[in-house]
Structures are given as C-alpha cells and as structure tokens.
Design a protein around this motif. Structure first.
Motif, PDB file in Angstrom:
ATOM      1  N   ILE A  16      -6.871  45.961  48.715  1.00  0.00           N
ATOM      2  CA  ILE A  16      -7.080  46.531  47.382  1.00  0.00           C
ATOM      3  C   ILE A  16      -7.360  45.389  46.415  1.00  0.00           C
ATOM      4  O   ILE A  16      -6.620  44.406  46.368  1.00  0.00           O
ATOM      5  N   GLY A  17      -8.410  45.516  45.631  1.00  0.00           N
ATOM      6  CA  GLY A  17      -8.763  44.484  44.670  1.00  0.00           C
ATOM      7  C   GLY A  17      -7.684  44.308  43.603  1.00  0.00           C
ATOM      8  O   GLY A  17      -6.915  45.229  43.312  1.00  0.00           O
ATOM      9  N   LEU A  18      -7.636  43.117  43.025  1.00  0.00           N
ATOM     10  CA  LEU A  18      -6.638  42.794  42.015  1.00  0.00           C
ATOM     11  C   LEU A  18      -6.670  43.764  40.841  1.00  0.00           C
ATOM     12  O   LEU A  18      -5.640  44.261  40.399  1.00  0.00           O
ATOM     13  N   LEU A  19      -7.868  44.054  40.323  1.00  0.00           N
ATOM     14  CA  LEU A  19      -7.959  44.963  39.173  1.00  0.00           C
ATOM     15  C   LEU A  19      -7.478  46.364  39.530  1.00  0.00           C
ATOM     16  O   LEU A  19      -6.826  47.032  38.717  1.00  0.00           O
ATOM     17  N   ALA A  20      -7.741  46.810  40.747  1.00  0.00           N
ATOM     18  CA  ALA A  20      -7.273  48.131  41.170  1.00  0.00           C
ATOM     19  C   ALA A  20      -5.748  48.145  41.299  1.00  0.00           C
ATOM     20  O   ALA A  20      -5.100  49.140  40.952  1.00  0.00           O
ATOM     21  N   ARG A  21      -5.149  47.045  41.767  1.00  0.00           N
ATOM     22  CA  ARG A  21      -3.687  46.962  41.852  1.00  0.00           C
ATOM     23  C   ARG A  21      -3.067  46.998  40.463  1.00  0.00           C
ATOM     24  O   ARG A  21      -2.031  47.627  40.238  1.00  0.00           O
ATOM     25  N   MET A  22      -3.714  46.318  39.525  1.00  0.00           N
ATOM     26  CA  MET A  22      -3.224  46.328  38.138  1.00  0.00           C
ATOM     27  C   MET A  22      -3.395  47.719  37.528  1.00  0.00           C
ATOM     28  O   MET A  22      -2.488  48.229  36.853  1.00  0.00           O
ATOM     29  N   ALA A  23      -4.532  48.350  37.781  1.00  0.00           N
ATOM     30  CA  ALA A  23      -4.805  49.681  37.234  1.00  0.00           C
ATOM     31  C   ALA A  23      -3.811  50.704  37.770  1.00  0.00           C
ATOM     32  O   ALA A  23      -3.388  51.612  37.035  1.00  0.00           O
ATOM     33  N   ALA A  24      -3.411  50.571  39.023  1.00  0.00           N
ATOM     34  CA  ALA A  24      -2.443  51.505  39.606  1.00  0.00           C
ATOM     35  C   ALA A  24      -1.119  51.440  38.853  1.00  0.00           C
ATOM     36  O   ALA A  24      -0.481  52.471  38.602  1.00  0.00           O
ATOM     37  N   ILE A  25      -0.708  50.250  38.461  1.00  0.00           N
ATOM     38  CA  ILE A  25       0.544  50.078  37.713  1.00  0.00           C
ATOM     39  C   ILE A  25       0.407  50.692  36.317  1.00  0.00           C
ATOM     40  O   ILE A  25       1.276  51.452  35.874  1.00  0.00           O
ATOM     41  N   CYS A  26      -0.686  50.384  35.635  1.00  0.00           N
ATOM     42  CA  CYS A  26      -0.905  50.930  34.289  1.00  0.00           C
ATOM     43  C   CYS A  26      -0.998  52.451  34.325  1.00  0.00           C
ATOM     44  O   CYS A  26      -0.430  53.141  33.466  1.00  0.00           O
ATOM     45  N   ASP A  27      -1.698  52.980  35.325  1.00  0.00           N
ATOM     46  CA  ASP A  27      -1.862  54.424  35.451  1.00  0.00           C
ATOM     47  C   ASP A  27      -0.520  55.105  35.701  1.00  0.00           C
ATOM     48  O   ASP A  27      -0.198  56.128  35.085  1.00  0.00           O
ATOM     49  N   ALA A  28       0.285  54.544  36.584  1.00  0.00           N
ATOM     50  CA  ALA A  28       1.595  55.130  36.894  1.00  0.00           C
ATOM     51  C   ALA A  28       2.500  55.089  35.665  1.00  0.00           C
ATOM     52  O   ALA A  28       3.195  56.066  35.367  1.00  0.00           O
ATOM     53  N   TYR A  29       2.480  53.980  34.939  1.00  0.00           N
ATOM     54  CA  TYR A  29       3.295  53.866  33.725  1.00  0.00           C
ATOM     55  C   TYR A  29       2.871  54.919  32.706  1.00  0.00           C
ATOM     56  O   TYR A  29       3.711  55.637  32.141  1.00  0.00           O
ATOM     57  N   ASP A  30       1.572  55.036  32.481  1.00  0.00           N
ATOM     58  CA  ASP A  30       1.066  56.007  31.524  1.00  0.00           C
ATOM     59  C   ASP A  30       1.445  57.427  31.930  1.00  0.00           C
ATOM     60  O   ASP A  30       1.838  58.240  31.092  1.00  0.00           O
ATOM     61  N   GLU A  31       1.346  57.715  33.212  1.00  0.00           N
ATOM     62  CA  GLU A  31       1.714  59.044  33.704  1.00  0.00           C
ATOM     63  C   GLU A  31       3.192  59.346  33.452  1.00  0.00           C
ATOM     64  O   GLU A  31       3.552  60.461  33.103  1.00  0.00           O
ATOM     65  N   LEU A  32       4.036  58.343  33.599  1.00  0.00           N
ATOM     66  CA  LEU A  32       5.476  58.543  33.397  1.00  0.00           C
ATOM     67  C   LEU A  32       5.852  58.734  31.930  1.00  0.00           C
ATOM     68  O   LEU A  32       6.731  59.537  31.614  1.00  0.00           O
ATOM     69  N   VAL A  33       5.217  57.994  31.030  1.00  0.00           N
ATOM     70  CA  VAL A  33       5.634  58.042  29.627  1.00  0.00           C
ATOM     71  C   VAL A  33       4.906  59.092  28.797  1.00  0.00           C
ATOM     72  O   VAL A  33       5.393  59.467  27.721  1.00  0.00           O
ATOM     73  N   ALA A  34       3.773  59.587  29.279  1.00  0.00           N
ATOM     74  CA  ALA A  34       2.998  60.565  28.504  1.00  0.00           C
ATOM     75  C   ALA A  34       3.662  61.938  28.555  1.00  0.00           C
ATOM     76  O   ALA A  34       4.170  62.359  29.597  1.00  0.00           O
ATOM     77  N   ASP A  35       3.659  62.605  27.418  1.00  0.00           N
ATOM     78  CA  ASP A  35       4.163  63.979  27.382  1.00  0.00           C
ATOM     79  C   ASP A  35       3.206  64.880  28.142  1.00  0.00           C
ATOM     80  O   ASP A  35       1.984  64.778  27.990  1.00  0.00           O
ATOM     81  N   GLY A  36       3.764  65.750  28.967  1.00  0.00           N
ATOM     82  CA  GLY A  36       2.968  66.734  29.692  1.00  0.00           C
ATOM     83  C   GLY A  36       2.948  68.049  28.938  1.00  0.00           C
ATOM     84  O   GLY A  36       3.557  68.188  27.878  1.00  0.00           O
ATOM     85  N   ILE A  37       2.279  69.026  29.505  1.00  0.00           N
ATOM     86  CA  ILE A  37       2.184  70.334  28.864  1.00  0.00           C
ATOM     87  C   ILE A  37       3.566  70.967  28.748  1.00  0.00           C
ATOM     88  O   ILE A  37       3.930  71.520  27.721  1.00  0.00           O
ATOM     89  N   ASP A  38       4.346  70.871  29.811  1.00  0.00           N
ATOM     90  CA  ASP A  38       5.650  71.537  29.838  1.00  0.00           C
ATOM     91  C   ASP A  38       6.842  70.593  29.756  1.00  0.00           C
ATOM     92  O   ASP A  38       7.978  71.052  29.729  1.00  0.00           O
ATOM     93  N   GLU A  39       6.598  69.302  29.762  1.00  0.00           N
ATOM     94  CA  GLU A  39       7.749  68.398  29.756  1.00  0.00           C
ATOM     95  C   GLU A  39       7.487  67.148  28.942  1.00  0.00           C
ATOM     96  O   GLU A  39       6.343  66.763  28.697  1.00  0.00           O
ATOM     97  N   ARG A  40       8.571  66.532  28.539  1.00  0.00           N
ATOM     98  CA  ARG A  40       8.538  65.321  27.731  1.00  0.00           C
ATOM     99  C   ARG A  40       8.420  64.122  28.657  1.00  0.00           C
ATOM    100  O   ARG A  40       9.035  64.088  29.725  1.00  0.00           O
TER     101      ARG A  40
END
Length: 160
Positions: A16-40
């Motif tokens: 996996i390329g370096l930028l893709a490894r970094m993007a996976a971390i940023c994406d997972a963090y954003d997914e965890l902290v973002a409010d969803g439709i039904d949950e905080r």
C-alpha cells in the motif's frame, strides 16, 4: 487497511502506498468523529484511543505520527478536569500536548452549567489538570455541535 482488509485490491503492508496508508488513517478518524444520521460522532480523543487499540488495522508508524500531530487531546475534545469541571480543548500547547488550552463549561459537583473560562493548563501552575476524557452521559447539554461552536466563539471573544 494495512492488514489487507481494505479495498479495492486487499493489498497489505508495504504494498500500500504511503499516501493511501495516511488517507486510511484520516478517513477512519473522520468516520469516527463525524455525526451520523442517527448517532453522534465520537469525541476526538476517544476516537484516537480507539484507533490506537485497533492494532494491525493501520500503519503503526503513520498512526503514531497522526496522534502526535493531533495531540493527546485534539481540539474539540471534551475532558474532565481534576476540579470536577468539564471543559473542551480549544487549542494545543506545542511545548506540552498533554496540557492544552481548555474552555470550562460545566461543574460536576454542582451538576449544572457554569460561566466559562479559558485555562492554559501548561501555564496554570498545577492548579488544574486533565484527568481523562469527559463522560457526557447523563449530563444535560445542548447539542454537542452547538456547544462546541459556542465554546469556540466565547474563547475567541475572550482572546480579543
């Protein structure tokens, strides 16, 4: 994901390329902290802790660099202070990431909102400190997004 569970090609580790490894971390963090439709969304500090506990899912070195860059308690995290007050992290202290600048808003002793104040924990000479991520369950608060906005606005007004 570094463990090969990602998409589209289920690549592992150094495949996996370096930028893709970094993007996976940023994406997972954003997914965890973002409010969803039904949950905080999760508290930023809790999200980092959760990601750190998921060993093997992320590039360990890149995840540690991400955590170092975000700070132990990222801006926007709700924390509990030794004084039994709840506060939100409003700024980092580059000299000591474990003692950021916070804005208080609630007293657990009084069980009510209090007048906010900004505390630079790295410069308060031990008068107060973070004891952990705040447990907001059972605390009557406005919508967290609105609470964060109002605390940031109050902190900005206090600094001017």
């Amino acid at each position: 994901r570094i463990d090969g569970t990602g998409f589209p090609a289920a690549l592992k580790g150094e495949e996996i390329g370096l930028l893709a490894r970094m993007a996976a971390i940023c994406d997972a963090y954003d997914e965890l902290v973002a409010d969803g439709i039904d949950e905080r969304g999760s508290d930023p500090a809790s999200a980092l802790r959760q990601m750190g506990e998921e060993s093997g899912r992320f590039d360990a070195e890149m995840l540690q660099r991400f955590i170092d860059a975000m700070g132990v308690y990222p801006v926007g995290s709700f924390v509990q202070l030794r004084s039994d007050r709840l506060a939100m992290v409003i700024d980092e202290d580059p000299a000591d990431y474990s003692r950021p600048k916070v804005r208080t808003f609630y007293s657990l002793r009084l069980d009510k909102r209090i007048k906010s104040e900004t505390i630079a924990l790295a410069h308060c000479f031990g008068e107060d400190e973070i004891v952990g991520v705040a447990d907001l369950a059972g605390v009557e608060l406005a919508e967290l997004r609105k609470l964060r906005e109002s605390l940031f606005q109050a902190a900005c007004k206090a600094d001017t």
